[in-house]
Design an enzyme around this catalytic site. Structure first.
Site: not given
Length: 719
Positions: A688, A573
């Site tokens: 995610h 991320s």
């Protein structure tokens, strides 16, 4: 012990062929790439499930899986990872219910999607608790032929019978909300149902909700989050609900929540307007429906209500309406009712951390405030008791030099769960009585890897501006200091997220036990030393965090812990952006990079999915001055031909609706265009977190460590 290697490091810096300064100069003199959508040849890869894009994904998956799963080590690593993630001897994470029961959400080989279950506290403390199933997500998904991923529940206090269950399709952030009766263990027929959207809902009472959702055109921010909060009564449609508050399109989001005392009595109905990722406004909804802004600084968080005292964490220096001056990092408290009546009511300073301390967690029992306080990245737990002019505290008697986490707290009494862990210390769970200070270890994890002969050291590296950056090294004590050790350097460096010592069975089994060295860099951008440590690398100062990470890599080499052929990096991320910056600025230091669900095209991050919500962290590419500092480090724009880039492993998820998979896809495509070998893998589920279920998580881990083995364990060190 913290040691410095300044002299060796200085010599290494002087002799290194490519410093970050010269790399930046090289980048700035090269032709600009993909500085607009029109000039980006790979913008078509941003079409998440477009036919052409998915064909590209399938081809790359086939190649990467063929390479990595074809490695003779993959099968063993996969089996080890699967056994760890599906293990049933993990500690069931406990959550106190208002009646004193313990809730837990559990996944294993039989419950791949997971089961929400419940037991008594006495039973939980035994070796084999007697669990009762509340909701089985695997059974629900099968019955409804749906790809449900459980995202939590919100139950109405104090009875907590009626709950809103958040269900995600494949792991996306967007969820469907459905009303559930935890007594009958069934969804309420004709009950509350909110269709898929980002956002949430909170109970005001059994028949009234605060709802922040996608209400149609013009109701979402530029970041894709709710801009409108409504009050919805049972039986109303979303269209019929009353609008309480509307933010601005440039906001990150707005949301509603309630503040309740230990008995579950509603004390305030609140609306939070997140102006950017760190600045917000809080409003109180009065009984007549008016919305009144509260006198709080823009960078602050309401962290609890204890014995009628409202506790607030400050993220900035602030002069209160009372005239009192407070510092960033302070915990302060007001008597709630008096403060709501008069914002000039004096506050009491609960805690002021020192320069090397940080508050990492806060929770409230019925009568106390429990705080996880870290000093030089090592944790302790303090119990604070409210007073009229000052709060007193005591420290719980827990293991030292480890990480501590404040878990679920009881509002019936003053019991609180505390987790304890370290890099070589299997996680343990303690039950503390905050009223008396008594602590009792109730659960402990068995060792998942052989740590015999291993040790943990904390060092410091001097960053480019002279700041000392702490980092941990986990390794075998007899490790030779000859640069021959396969070393994995992990970093994140953003959003005030701290990398604290913790036991990772997969890192231990798949890396450390096989002779690898694991390093964790506590760079600026994180929260290891409070808000100021984070703010030091915000926006125009982002490069400081990149230089911190580079300094740790240089220090590892200066100490002869490792060398370039043996050094790999990993991050996801924001950490994926970190890896991209390292790749483009100091490829001469590394031989491997695992780039997980990354941000990569920083000139378009704000236009993709939730990206606009991170402008507070990075700046706004649409403002020329800010665009300049972003473009200087944006990995996508700074990839160049003729650089010593190693073959990298990039992975992402099609179902990630937070960080757009286009970042990872375009990174791989650009690298290939420039002639570099790339391994790219995209999980077509997973969100995610890149793992919708445990089998996929195990596969991802095995792919990562197979790749690292090939790059770092098969490569000889330089003489």
């Amino acid at each position: 012990m913290i040691r410095s290697s300044a002299a060796v490091l200085a010599a290494l810096l002087a002799s290194t062929s490519l410093t970050s300064v010269s790399m930046a100069q090289t980048a700035s003199s090269a032709p600009a790439f993909a500085t607009s959508e029109a000039t980006d040849p790979y913008v078509w890869l941003e079409e998440v499930e477009g036919e052409r894009a998915m064909e590209w994904v399938k081809a790359h998956n086939a190649h990467s899986l063929g390479v990595l799963q074809g490695d003779p080590r993959y099968a063993t690593l996969h089996q080890q990872a699967l056994e760890i993630v599906q293990s049933r001897d993990r500690i069931p994470s406990p959550g106190f219910t208002h009646d004193g029961h313990i809730d837990n959400f559990w996944q294993d080989a039989q419950h791949v999607r997971g089961v929400w279950r419940r037991t008594t506290l006495d039973s939980y403390k035994t070796a084999e608790p007697q669990w009762e199933t509340v909701l089985d997500i695997d059974a629900l998904a099968e019955a409804e032929s749906a790809n449900w991923v459980y995202k939590g529940s919100t139950c109405l206090a104090p009875e907590e019978r009626y709950c809103l269950i958040s269900l995600s399709n494949g792991g996306k952030d967007a969820v469907t909300l459905r009303e559930f009766d935890s007594v009958t263990r069934s969804f309420v027929e004709g009950g509350i149902y909110l269709p898929e959207s980002k956002g949430g809902a909170s109970w005001i009472n059994k028949d009234t909700l605060l709802v922040a959702r996608d209400f149609g055109p013009g109701t979402l921010t530029n970041s894709g989050y709710p801009m409108v909060v409504k009050r919805m009564r049972r039986g109303e449609s979303l269209d019929q609900a009353d609008v309480l508050f509307m933010g601005e399109p440039t906001d990150v989001s707005v949301s509603g929540y309630t503040l309740r005392d230990a008995d579950g009595v509603l004390k305030a109905t609140l609306i939070n307007r997140s102006i950017d990722f760190y600045s917000s406004e809080t409003y109180r909804v009065t009984d007549d429906g008016a919305v009144v802004k509260l006198a709080l600084p823009a960078k602050s968080d309401i962290t609890g209500l204890v014995a009628g005292k409202l506790v607030v964490s400050l993220k900035q220096d602030w002069t209160a309406p009372s005239g009192q001056d407070f510092k960033s990092g302070d915990l302060i408290a007001w008597p709630l009712d008096a403060w709501l009546e008069d914002p000039a009511t004096p506050a009491v300073l609960v805690l002021r951390p020192t320069e090397r301390q940080a508050v990492e967690g806060v929770n409230a029992t019925r009568n106390t405030l429990v705080v996880a306080l870290y000093d030089n990245v090592r944790g302790s737990v303090r119990v604070y008791r409210p007073g009229e002019s000052e709060w007193t505290y005591s420290t719980l008697d827990l293991p030292q030099n480890v990480s501590v986490g404040v878990g679920s707290a009881s509002e019936v009494d003053d019991k609180v769960f505390v987790s304890v862990t370290g890099y070589l210390n299997p996680s343990s769970l303690w039950l503390a009585d905050a009223a008396t200070g008594a602590v009792d270890q109730v659960k402990s994890m068995p060792a998942k890897f052989d740590a015999t002969g291993m040790t943990v050291e904390q060092h410091e590296a001097r960053s480019a501006d002279g700041t000392m950056i702490p980092y941990f090294v986990v390794h075998k004590a007899d490790m030779p200091l000859d640069g021959s050790n396969p070393t994995l350097l992990y970093g994140y460096g953003g959003f005030e997220s701290s990398l604290l010592p913790g036991y990772s069975a997969t890192v231990g089994k798949l890396w450390l036990e096989r002779g690898g060295v694991y390093v964790i860099a506590n760079t600026r951008g994180g929260g290891e030393f409070g808000p100021r440590w984070h703010e030091a690398a915000l926006q125009q100062n982002r490069q400081r965090a990149h230089e911190d990470f580079q300094a740790v890599a240089l220090d590892l080499i200066a100490r002869n812990i490792t060398s370039q052929p043996k050094l790999g990096i990993m991050g996801g991320s924001q950490g994926g952006l970190f890896m991209g910056a390292m790749l483009t600025q100091r490829p001469d230091l590394i031989n491997a990079a695992v780039i997980q669900v990354p941000l990569f095209d920083m000139l378009r991050f704000h236009k993709l999915l939730a990206g606009a919500s991170w402008i507070g962290e990075y700046g706004d590419p649409d403002i020329p001055e800010q665009r300049a500092w972003i473009q200087a480090y944006s990995p996508y724009q700074n990839l160049r031909a003729g650089q010593p880039y190693p073959e990298v492993f990039i992975h992402t998820s099609t179902k990630d609706d937070r960080v757009h998979p286009g970042h990872a896809r375009k990174a791989a495509a650009r690298l290939e265009e420039l002639g570099y070998p790339v391994l790219f893998y995209e999980n077509t589920d997973g969100g995610h977190a890149a793992g919708a279920n445990l089998q996929e998580t195990a596969r991802r881990l095995a792919l990562e460590y197979t790749y690292l083995s090939r790059r770092l364990m098969d490569t000889p060190a330089k003489e």
